[in-house]
Design an enzyme around this catalytic site. Structure first.
Site, PDB file in Angstrom:
ATOM      1  N   ASP A 124      46.890  42.877  21.920  1.00 28.61           N
ATOM      2  CA  ASP A 124      47.478  43.322  20.399  1.00 28.61           C
ATOM      3  C   ASP A 124      47.508  43.974  20.261  1.00 28.61           C
ATOM      4  OD1 ASP A 124      45.161  41.294  19.039  1.00 28.61           O
ATOM      5  OD2 ASP A 124      44.712  42.842  18.142  1.00 28.61           O
TER       6      ASP A 124
ATOM      7  N   GLY B 278      41.869  45.234   8.567  1.00 32.77           N
ATOM      8  CA  GLY B 278      40.022  44.154   9.129  1.00 32.77           C
ATOM      9  C   GLY B 278      40.556  42.962   9.056  1.00 32.77           C
TER      10      GLY B 278
END
Ligand SMILES: Nc1ncnc2c1ncn2[C@@H]1O[C@H](COP(=O)(O)OP(=O)(O)O)[C@@H](O)[C@H]1O
Ligand SMILES: C[C@@](O)(CCOP(=O)(O)O)CC(=O)O
Ligand SMILES: [Mg+2]
Length: 389
Positions: free
Chosen positions: A209, A144
């Site tokens: 991604d 994160g």
């Protein structure tokens, strides 16, 4: 018992995050920090013919397990039947998984894990059905923090699961390493499944991604299509992890809300980012073979990164910790921008090839004096890799 191991890299985004979700071009590159997933299939237990699916999330110190019979109630008996046709998780399945996870009593300070666990359960049952098995996931990446841990998680898991299902054929290991790759069409299948995992974690991912984590290298990505960029000179970046926690799904939703409040202004911002990414991708590929040309190229890259950072501020995804890094590096004439979703997380600082080491050390020390962590990575390396064991 035979094991299936896969590793998938994290990434940096050099230009275009957030705007890429709205159709702009973006430039990203794989980095040499990986998420490793390993998988062992287990025999169904004799007594109840069921067994369990277990996942050991080493980065969090937590292990979760579900009886196969319970998973069959949620995902049905046909789970795993459409392994070659990746499909999105339905809202009913999402709700059923949320209910299943409520019973796990995930600690409040790790509640962000629920998204990763949902992605795990969905990928596992879609690819292998509700048969017993044990997965272990471990990452070099900060979770994160903008370096694509969610994509590396989905890509490495999809790689290991698809290999265990026999749906992809791993190639022999490369000389001098235990790791081999997959054929291009197998990577496409992994990428499509990983995208379904990213949808669960990001809400509305662009797909950049998972693409760069699967295929590696440096890519220009736009509307689901991408091209490899051949960078003729190494791109050196210092990464600063501000250690400010944030969540990509919430930040992406925040940008969409701003876009619906100010559609014309945000369309202009997104279009400006598109021009920056297009220009940056062509500069990366320029051949520069003497110091003057290399410096000119780096100055252009730095200026584009600076402009991109300004537009990310317009989108509302900067943070005072990010601004502290920008101010600190500017003192040393170095340019930085946030990378990934922002709101905290990681910042990139371009390291010019002629920068004296002493300046880099001083910059790093000053950044770290604010409580942040700096490190360097290799940019543009391999994507998903596989080995047995
Ligand atoms: N190694 C891991 N173990 C468990 N969950 C993970 C792991 N890597 C990623 N995740 C999941 O992905 C989420 C982070 O994704 P995201 O907010 O997109 O940030 P980023 O992709 O930049 O790291 C985590 O909250 C968790 O749910
Ligand atoms: C903000 C975004 O462009 C990149 C997010 O990357 P990360 O999850 O912060 O590593 C979202 C996306 O492209 O899916
Ligand atoms: Mg992510």
């Amino acid at each position: 018992m035979e094991g299936f191991r896969a590793r998938a890299p994290g990434k940096i985004i050099l230009a275009g995050e957030h705007a890429v979700v709205h159709g702009s071009a973006a430039v990203a590159a794989a980095i040499d920090l990986y998420t490793h997933s390993s998988l062992h299939l287990l025999p169904a237990s004799e007594e109840d013919g069921a067994g369990a699916v277990e996942v050991d999330l080493r980065d969090t110190g937590l292990v979760f397990s579900w009886p196969c019979a319970r998973l069959r109630e949620v995902f049905g008996d046909t789970a795993g039947a459409a392994v070659n046709a990746p499909k999105p998780c339905s809202s009913d399945e999402l709700a059923a998984m949320a209910e299943l996870l409520e019973q796990e009593h995930i600690p409040e300070d790790k509640i962000w894990l629920a998204a990763g666990l949902s992605a795990f359960l969905y990928l596992y049952t879609s690819i292998l059905g509700c048969r017993p098995g044990k997965a272990v996931v471990k990452s070099d990446l900060p979770l994160g923090a903008g370096l694509g841990s969610s994509a590396a998680f989905s890509v490495s898991l999809s790689g290991a699961l698809l290999a265990a299902a026999g749906a992809v054929r791993p190639q022999a290991a490369d000389a001098g390493t235990e790791w081999g790759s997959f054929h291009k069409e197998d990577l496409e299948l992994v990428n499509q499944w990983a995208f379904q995992g990213e949808k669960i974690i990001h809400g509305k991912p662009s797909g950049i991604d998972n693409a760069v984590s699967t295929f590696g290298s440096m890519i220009k990505f736009k509307k689901g299509e991408f091209t490899n960029l051949k960078s003729s000179n190494p791109v050196k970046m210092l990464i600063t992890d501000t250690k400010v926690g944030r969540n990509t799904k919430a930040l992406v939703a925040g940008v969409s809300e701003r876009a619906s409040r100010h559609p014309d202004a945000m369309a202009s911002v997104i279009s400006a980012v598109n021009s920056i990414s297009e220009e940056l991708s062509s500069i990366v590929e320029l051949a520069a073979d003497d110091e003057v040309a290399i410096t000119a190229k780096e100055e252009k890259l730095a200026e584009l990164m600076e402009m991109n950072q300004g537009l990310l501020q317009c989108m509302g995804v900067s943070h005072c910790a990010i601004e502290t890094v920008l101010r600190t590096t500017l003192k040393y004439n170095l340019v930085s921008k946030l990378t990934g979703a922002g709101g905290g997380g990681c910042v990139l600082t371009l390291i010019p090839s002629l920068l004296p080491n002493s300046v880099l050390e001083k910059t790093t020390a000053e950044i770290e004096s604010h409580g942040f962590r700096c490190f360097q990575v290799k940019v543009g390396g391999r994507g998903l890799q596989f080995c047995r064991g």
